[in-house]
Design a protein around this motif. Sequence first.
Motif, PDB file in Angstrom:
ATOM      1  N   LEU A 130       0.878  -0.932  -0.144  1.00  0.00           N
ATOM      2  CA  LEU A 130      -0.028  -0.063   0.051  1.00  0.00           C
ATOM      3  C   LEU A 130       0.817   1.217  -0.006  1.00  0.00           C
ATOM      4  O   LEU A 130       0.802   2.353  -0.645  1.00  0.00           O
ATOM      5  CB  LEU A 130      -0.976   0.055   1.139  1.00  0.00           C
ATOM      6  CG  LEU A 130      -1.776   1.334   1.537  1.00  0.00           C
ATOM      7  CD1 LEU A 130      -2.487   1.574   0.305  1.00  0.00           C
ATOM      8  CD2 LEU A 130      -2.549   1.228   2.960  1.00  0.00           C
ATOM      9  N   THR A 131       1.738   1.251   0.807  1.00  0.00           N
ATOM     10  CA  THR A 131       2.646   2.412   0.957  1.00  0.00           C
ATOM     11  C   THR A 131       3.485   2.649  -0.402  1.00  0.00           C
ATOM     12  O   THR A 131       3.673   3.995  -0.872  1.00  0.00           O
ATOM     13  CB  THR A 131       3.654   2.431   2.195  1.00  0.00           C
ATOM     14  OG1 THR A 131       2.903   2.229   3.234  1.00  0.00           O
ATOM     15  CG2 THR A 131       4.700   3.632   2.263  1.00  0.00           C
ATOM     16  N   HIS A 137       1.866   6.241  -7.051  1.00  0.00           N
ATOM     17  CA  HIS A 137       0.711   6.768  -8.127  1.00  0.00           C
ATOM     18  C   HIS A 137       0.292   8.364  -7.472  1.00  0.00           C
ATOM     19  O   HIS A 137      -0.066   9.016  -8.222  1.00  0.00           O
ATOM     20  CB  HIS A 137      -0.371   5.841  -7.824  1.00  0.00           C
ATOM     21  CG  HIS A 137       0.020   4.506  -8.950  1.00  0.00           C
ATOM     22  ND1 HIS A 137      -0.408   4.801 -10.207  1.00  0.00           N
ATOM     23  CD2 HIS A 137       0.634   3.470  -8.567  1.00  0.00           C
ATOM     24  CE1 HIS A 137      -0.147   3.655 -10.653  1.00  0.00           C
ATOM     25  NE2 HIS A 137       0.556   2.676  -9.988  1.00  0.00           N
ATOM     26  N   ASP A 138      -0.006   8.103  -6.163  1.00  0.00           N
ATOM     27  CA  ASP A 138      -0.384   9.546  -5.685  1.00  0.00           C
ATOM     28  C   ASP A 138       0.465  10.430  -5.388  1.00  0.00           C
ATOM     29  O   ASP A 138       0.371  11.600  -6.017  1.00  0.00           O
ATOM     30  CB  ASP A 138      -1.281   9.133  -4.050  1.00  0.00           C
ATOM     31  CG  ASP A 138      -2.073  10.166  -3.592  1.00  0.00           C
ATOM     32  OD1 ASP A 138      -2.931  10.706  -4.004  1.00  0.00           O
ATOM     33  OD2 ASP A 138      -1.422  11.205  -2.875  1.00  0.00           O
ATOM     34  N   ASN A 141       2.686  10.649  -8.968  1.00  0.00           N
ATOM     35  CA  ASN A 141       2.268  10.709 -10.183  1.00  0.00           C
ATOM     36  C   ASN A 141       2.710   9.849 -11.478  1.00  0.00           C
ATOM     37  O   ASN A 141       2.978  10.750 -12.384  1.00  0.00           O
ATOM     38  CB  ASN A 141       1.910  12.239 -10.536  1.00  0.00           C
ATOM     39  CG  ASN A 141       1.170  12.550 -11.673  1.00  0.00           C
ATOM     40  OD1 ASN A 141      -0.025  11.760 -11.853  1.00  0.00           O
ATOM     41  ND2 ASN A 141       1.024  13.756 -12.395  1.00  0.00           N
ATOM     42  N   ILE A 142       3.097   8.727 -11.130  1.00  0.00           N
ATOM     43  CA  ILE A 142       3.900   8.085 -12.129  1.00  0.00           C
ATOM     44  C   ILE A 142       3.255   7.946 -13.198  1.00  0.00           C
ATOM     45  O   ILE A 142       1.756   7.639 -13.123  1.00  0.00           O
ATOM     46  CB  ILE A 142       4.391   6.517 -11.477  1.00  0.00           C
ATOM     47  CG1 ILE A 142       5.094   5.869 -12.418  1.00  0.00           C
ATOM     48  CG2 ILE A 142       3.075   5.823 -11.183  1.00  0.00           C
ATOM     49  CD1 ILE A 142       5.829   4.827 -11.970  1.00  0.00           C
ATOM     50  N   GLN A 143       3.777   7.850 -14.434  1.00  0.00           N
ATOM     51  CA  GLN A 143       3.064   7.680 -15.859  1.00  0.00           C
ATOM     52  C   GLN A 143       3.935   7.076 -16.643  1.00  0.00           C
ATOM     53  O   GLN A 143       5.012   6.670 -16.428  1.00  0.00           O
ATOM     54  CB  GLN A 143       2.850   9.105 -16.503  1.00  0.00           C
ATOM     55  CG  GLN A 143       2.428  10.090 -15.852  1.00  0.00           C
ATOM     56  CD  GLN A 143       0.820   9.906 -15.727  1.00  0.00           C
ATOM     57  OE1 GLN A 143       0.154   9.190 -16.465  1.00  0.00           O
ATOM     58  NE2 GLN A 143       0.279  10.192 -14.550  1.00  0.00           N
ATOM     59  N   PRO A 144       3.197   6.377 -17.498  1.00  0.00           N
ATOM     60  CA  PRO A 144       3.962   5.342 -18.552  1.00  0.00           C
ATOM     61  C   PRO A 144       5.280   6.248 -19.171  1.00  0.00           C
ATOM     62  O   PRO A 144       5.166   7.294 -19.743  1.00  0.00           O
ATOM     63  CB  PRO A 144       3.231   4.833 -19.681  1.00  0.00           C
ATOM     64  CG  PRO A 144       1.613   4.999 -18.909  1.00  0.00           C
ATOM     65  CD  PRO A 144       1.775   6.184 -17.984  1.00  0.00           C
ATOM     66  N   THR A 259      -4.911   4.603   0.928  1.00  0.00           N
ATOM     67  CA  THR A 259      -6.258   4.721   1.166  1.00  0.00           C
ATOM     68  C   THR A 259      -6.736   3.121   0.939  1.00  0.00           C
ATOM     69  O   THR A 259      -6.114   2.325   0.527  1.00  0.00           O
ATOM     70  CB  THR A 259      -7.106   5.524   0.165  1.00  0.00           C
ATOM     71  OG1 THR A 259      -6.886   4.920  -1.131  1.00  0.00           O
ATOM     72  CG2 THR A 259      -6.455   6.785   0.106  1.00  0.00           C
ATOM     73  N   ASN A 260      -8.106   2.960   1.373  1.00  0.00           N
ATOM     74  CA  ASN A 260      -8.645   1.806   1.036  1.00  0.00           C
ATOM     75  C   ASN A 260      -8.846   1.264  -0.185  1.00  0.00           C
ATOM     76  O   ASN A 260      -8.448   0.017  -0.833  1.00  0.00           O
ATOM     77  CB  ASN A 260     -10.146   1.533   1.839  1.00  0.00           C
ATOM     78  CG  ASN A 260     -10.309   1.481   3.272  1.00  0.00           C
ATOM     79  OD1 ASN A 260      -9.161   1.555   4.006  1.00  0.00           O
ATOM     80  ND2 ASN A 260     -11.361   1.304   3.778  1.00  0.00           N
ATOM     81  N   ASP A 261      -9.038   2.280  -1.342  1.00  0.00           N
ATOM     82  CA  ASP A 261      -8.942   1.850  -2.568  1.00  0.00           C
ATOM     83  C   ASP A 261      -7.959   1.395  -3.023  1.00  0.00           C
ATOM     84  O   ASP A 261      -7.668   0.789  -3.992  1.00  0.00           O
ATOM     85  CB  ASP A 261      -9.705   3.076  -3.355  1.00  0.00           C
ATOM     86  CG  ASP A 261     -11.114   3.271  -3.143  1.00  0.00           C
ATOM     87  OD1 ASP A 261     -11.922   2.169  -2.669  1.00  0.00           O
ATOM     88  OD2 ASP A 261     -11.751   4.554  -3.569  1.00  0.00           O
ATOM     89  N   GLU A 262      -6.791   2.110  -2.639  1.00  0.00           N
ATOM     90  CA  GLU A 262      -5.394   1.715  -3.152  1.00  0.00           C
ATOM     91  C   GLU A 262      -4.983   0.432  -2.716  1.00  0.00           C
ATOM     92  O   GLU A 262      -4.347  -0.489  -3.323  1.00  0.00           O
ATOM     93  CB  GLU A 262      -4.261   2.807  -2.538  1.00  0.00           C
ATOM     94  CG  GLU A 262      -4.482   4.207  -3.398  1.00  0.00           C
ATOM     95  CD  GLU A 262      -3.644   5.291  -2.594  1.00  0.00           C
ATOM     96  OE1 GLU A 262      -3.243   6.169  -3.396  1.00  0.00           O
ATOM     97  OE2 GLU A 262      -3.317   5.087  -1.430  1.00  0.00           O
TER      98      GLU A 262
END
Length: 310
Positions: A130-131, A137-138, A141-144, A259-262
């Motif tokens: 999770l961490t 991602h949060d 802000n990683i991108q391809p 977060t829970n969603d993550e």
Amino acid sequence: MRAWRLTTRGEPLELVDLRDPAPGPGEVVLRTMAAGLCLTDVHIATGSLPFGALPVVLGHEVAGVITEIGPEVTEFQAGDRVAVRTGPDGPGVAYDGGFGTVVRTQADRLITIPDGVTYEQAAVATDAGLTSYHALHDKGNIQPGMKVGIISIGGLGSFGVQIAAAAGAEVTAVVRKKALATTALELGAATVVQSIDDVRDLDLIVDFVGSSETVRGSVLGVRHSGRVVVVGGQDESASIPIAVMLMNNVEIVGSNAGTNDELRQVLAMIADRSLKPLLTRIGFGEIPDSLDRLSKGGVAGRLVADMSAG
């Protein structure tokens, strides 16, 4: 319940027998099936991170099966397999955690474990997975196509390399021990270096160590307008090259938990095998010695205790 409890910072954990907790409103009690071991446990035990009140049962990476539900709990029932989202207000930090055979926690921290995911995998997903996901991602802000550096392939970094690679990034892993270079490549790194000083012009660096050396090196290692996400907390403070940070417009952010969603996303990635936790299983009785082993460094992936026979 049996538990390894921290009573005095800097002293060994004590094996104790405690009364099983009862769930209050909005809470559940679960039988601990697996608990991950983290450097945060070491730092809390030694006092370098003096979080929470003592005594406390450590272990913030928790997965198990619900045995009781309290009033106002409607989304779960006894027998459900669940993972407990970690955080500074969660089990093993703010109150008794996974190094005990029974854990009481809030139902809103729970995520159902998908079919095909083991308790051990789910436990380490709650923090190491999770961490890492949240940091990349949060906060990152990683991108391809991005060039991303991951410092360390310990518990969090081993997830970080895989998550970054799955996001389509070109990953450079910073791994001090030559023997672990092959492991980093197998996890998805395109390049492996032994020192942060060998890194230049990356879009994003996630520092899972958090030493003065790695934070400073990360600021020097990102491109103009690059970002450094600091997750580890090895040192109390770091010396940052301010002129470089200002002239290169470097952004430095801190990150922890998620977060829970993550957590649902991390568990889904494990279920579909796009993410494979690097685990070393230990027994309940091995927890204190394994924390000492972890404190000495050099452990690839995550140590996780089988709590079912505790």
